[in-house]
Design an enzyme around this catalytic site. Structure first.
Site, PDB file in Angstrom:
ATOM      1  CD  GLU A   1      -2.270  -1.747   0.723  1.00 47.53           C
ATOM      2  OE1 GLU A   1      -3.429  -3.195   0.547  1.00 47.53           O
ATOM      3  OE2 GLU A   1      -1.453  -2.347   2.092  1.00 47.53           O
ATOM      4  CB  THR A   2       1.481   3.855  -2.170  1.00 48.91           C
ATOM      5  OG1 THR A   2       2.385   3.610  -2.391  1.00 48.91           O
ATOM      6  CG2 THR A   2       1.114   5.477  -1.928  1.00 48.91           C
TER       7      THR A   2
END
Length: 257
Positions: free
Chosen positions: A44-45
């Protein structure tokens, strides 16, 4: 643009679950955020922009935007309270899953998340073929939750990711009662181009409510038995899950685009 990488649900780097965090003055277009996410190639970002007294928070995986992510929320709160607004004791986030809050609790950061409502489903041959062990129970919400009789089955399983993709649910969580912890789990997300999520916060919004009812206790200490590993200190309060953990800063960088 500055970007941080934080290892969440651990007190030291190279453990827990890494998330990239960008706290911005204004929003980028979705294509650029997706490009940054794919370049990072992490599970995830997180992208956040302050709006009034709270932050709008969005999470992207290499497979697209997602509606809830625990470890990237923890990582974002860690960056905001350490670097963006030092001394802040509570952060409010506006997200696709509603308002989420993260509070400092000593050395821990405590998140307040919605619990998923689980519906029991039939255990199938396809589930067994996907993970190599037959679950004793299966439950469905956003994700598929498979319950196993033995902690070692969860720790040692080597799922066939192509077969996992054919199962219902966005992610697959495998969990069993633990010996040292209340529960041990692993999380697989090939539909999001993430084979195994090292420590999945949103997954524990499925896992923790199940074990809270099964063990008849509100406080659950959960361990994610991925290669990196991570510990989550959880409490069920009605339809909410309080989830606490530590975080460690791995890197700070400037993105050029």
């Amino acid at each position: 643009m500055r970007q941080y990488v934080v290892d969440a649900f651990t007190d030291k780097v190279f453990g827990g679950n890494p998330a990239a965090v960008c706290v911005m003055d204004k929003w980028l277009d979705d294509e650029t955020m997706m490009n940054i996410t794919c370049e990072n190639n992490l599970s995830e970002t997180a992208f956040a922009v302050k709006e009034g007294d709270s932050y709008k928070l969005r999470w992207f995986t290499p497979g697209g935007e997602i509606d809830l992510c625990g470890h990237a929320t923890l990582a974002t709160a860690y960056i905001i309270t350490r670097f963006v607004e030092q001394g802040l004791e509570e952060v409010r986030f506006s997200t696709l899953s509603g308002i989420l809050t993260v509070k400092k609790n000593g050395e821990l950061l405590e998140m307040d998340f919605p619990a998923y409502e689980l519906e029991k489903v039939e255990v199938t041959d396809a589930m067994e073929e996907a993970v190599g062990v037959r679950p004793i129970e299966a439950w469905m919400a956003r994700d598929l939750l498979c319950i196993f009789d033995n902690e070692d089955d969860v720790r040692n399983m080597s799922p066939d990711m192509e077969k996992v993709k054919t199962l219902d649910g966005l992610l697959l969580h495998a969990t069993a009662k633990g010996k040292e912890f209340d529960c041990v789990s692993r999380s697989f997300a090939p539909k999001l181009n993430v084979a195994e999520d090292p420590v999945c916060g949103s997954g524990h919004c499925h896992i923790v409510p199940y074990w809270s009812k099964r063990l008849n206790k509100s406080d659950i200490v959960a361990y994610q038995a991925s290669k990196r590993g991570g510990t989550l200190y959880c409490r069920v309060e009605g339809s909410r899950v309080k989830m606490s953990g530590k975080a460690a800063l791995y890197s700070t960088a400037e993105i050029n685009f």
